[in-house]
Scaffold this active site. Sequence first.
Site, mmCIF file in Angstrom:
data_model
loop_
_atom_site.group_PDB
_atom_site.id
_atom_site.type_symbol
_atom_site.label_atom_id
_atom_site.label_comp_id
_atom_site.label_asym_id
_atom_site.label_seq_id
_atom_site.Cartn_x
_atom_site.Cartn_y
_atom_site.Cartn_z
ATOM 1 N N HIS A 254 0.866 -1.180 0.000
ATOM 2 C CA HIS A 254 0.000 0.000 0.000
ATOM 3 C C HIS A 254 0.900 1.228 0.000
ATOM 4 O O HIS A 254 1.879 1.288 0.747
ATOM 5 C CB HIS A 254 -0.892 0.002 1.241
ATOM 6 C CG HIS A 254 -2.042 0.951 1.153
ATOM 7 N ND1 HIS A 254 -1.870 2.322 1.191
ATOM 8 C CD2 HIS A 254 -3.377 0.740 1.028
ATOM 9 C CE1 HIS A 254 -3.052 2.908 1.094
ATOM 10 N NE2 HIS A 254 -3.991 1.972 0.994
ATOM 11 N N ARG A 277 -6.998 10.140 -0.456
ATOM 12 C CA ARG A 277 -6.668 10.541 -1.830
ATOM 13 C C ARG A 277 -7.915 10.578 -2.702
ATOM 14 O O ARG A 277 -8.053 11.430 -3.575
ATOM 15 C CB ARG A 277 -5.629 9.587 -2.416
ATOM 16 C CG ARG A 277 -4.234 9.797 -1.830
ATOM 17 C CD ARG A 277 -3.247 8.761 -2.329
ATOM 18 N NE ARG A 277 -3.399 7.485 -1.640
ATOM 19 C CZ ARG A 277 -3.476 6.310 -2.247
ATOM 20 N NH1 ARG A 277 -3.445 6.239 -3.556
ATOM 21 N NH2 ARG A 277 -3.600 5.200 -1.535
#
Length: 489
Positions: A254, A277
């Site tokens: 990740h 995000r």
Amino acid sequence: MASPNPPPVIVVGAGLAGLSAAYSALQAGAPSVRLLERAAKPGGNSIKASSGISGAPTRFQNVAKYGVDHSFWDDTVKSAGTRLHASVAEPIRTQRQGLISLLTNRSASAIDFLTDLGVDLSVVAQLGGHSKPRTHRGAGKTPPGAAIVTTLLAKLKQAEPRFELVTEAEVTQLLTEDSRVAGVEYRKGGAVQALHGPVVFTTGGFGGDTHGLLAKYRPDLGGLPSTNDPRPGTHTLLSDVGAKLVDMESVQIHPTGFVDPANAQTPIKFLAAEVLRGEGGILLHKGKRIVNELETRERVSKVIMDLLPEGEGEGEGEGGDLRQWDVQLLLDPGATEAAAGHVGFYLWKGLVQKKKVRDLDVTTRETLREYAAVVRGDKKDAFGRIAFGHWNLGAEGADIDEDAEVCVGRVTPIVHFTMGGAVFNEQAQVLASELGEPQKPIPGLWAAGEITGGIHGDNRLGGSSLLECVVFGRIAGEQAAQSALKGGA
């Protein structure tokens, strides 16, 4: 015909896959369910999940703005990468595609199932690798993983005494009789006990097994921090009874785990949820953007890891064997508000800080002006980003409010998820045959969640981990219940 004394359904692992299986088994008429969890508390990694659960098409998606979402399957296949390439042998490709079809086709019903139980999943965001917003979470401050897990646990406790949760119970082997799995042996409080019945295995992946399975299959990942608690993988318990394993070297990094300023060297990191995000946040290195933040996790991680790790080429590093990078995650007021439930927790933990725009360095302020122009539509993004969540800084014109507060935290790539695991089929049966070969189910044994392999391939899309737990956990529980009602035959 139902057995006069049917055995319990045994579920090993109390993450979301195990909880879904247990609930489904009870709903399907299982006389009883015993849920064994090796940790002191249930929830596993599922309870930590912070971005949400993906599904399409659902009642919560904005059809008027985005149209009906029929692209989930396409996005998942694309994300799977080389393991679903045209050059892959057709039987293997067909089996993988069947699992993906089941996952995506039942995703809307998974959202409905949880919503009908009382879980709020009304907020929808677009995560990396997804072509449309389809990852669901609640509007409140409770993270989606915790909301789902606690709701299911409460429902299961209402089924007592048919349901029993046994914590700190370490399963040491699967018991077999006449070539079928007939139960488990487990250790609790120093005593070894045997329990007989059909088994659903939902013990998760091996991302925290740093010196065991992770070192065996991906020694190159040594030194990377992780979101997973340090614990051994349990895959050998399945292979000991003939289960085949697939994609074990396929480990997801990740791109964003928080580096805690107060304890930068801890190897276990809090995940900087992808929703940050998705709601508009950007990634900066030395004040400049480096990637389309909504690319797949695999792509964003690679861009960051192609940079020099912190300290390399710049004198002394941070010390120790930990490998991490110095990248900043920045959220404007709009993204901060949209992800308020997450940001509040991160602020409380000291993982992000609020700063006025005027207090940022010159390069970062210039990057914000350039990004605002992209969000306004004045120019195209050099990295190809076309969805900006709720970013609103500079949305009204070229000038940016210097007194506006942004949230900034340091992030680094981390070991997060293992795509590999036991080969299984669309009935959640564990197979004693390789992927693509004629199927040889192991009687009495089912599996769901991260312990299984063959679905995600090279990369897992955000929100699909909770989804597979619900979809395949429900199938496994129902199948095991039917077996129990027949006396385990």
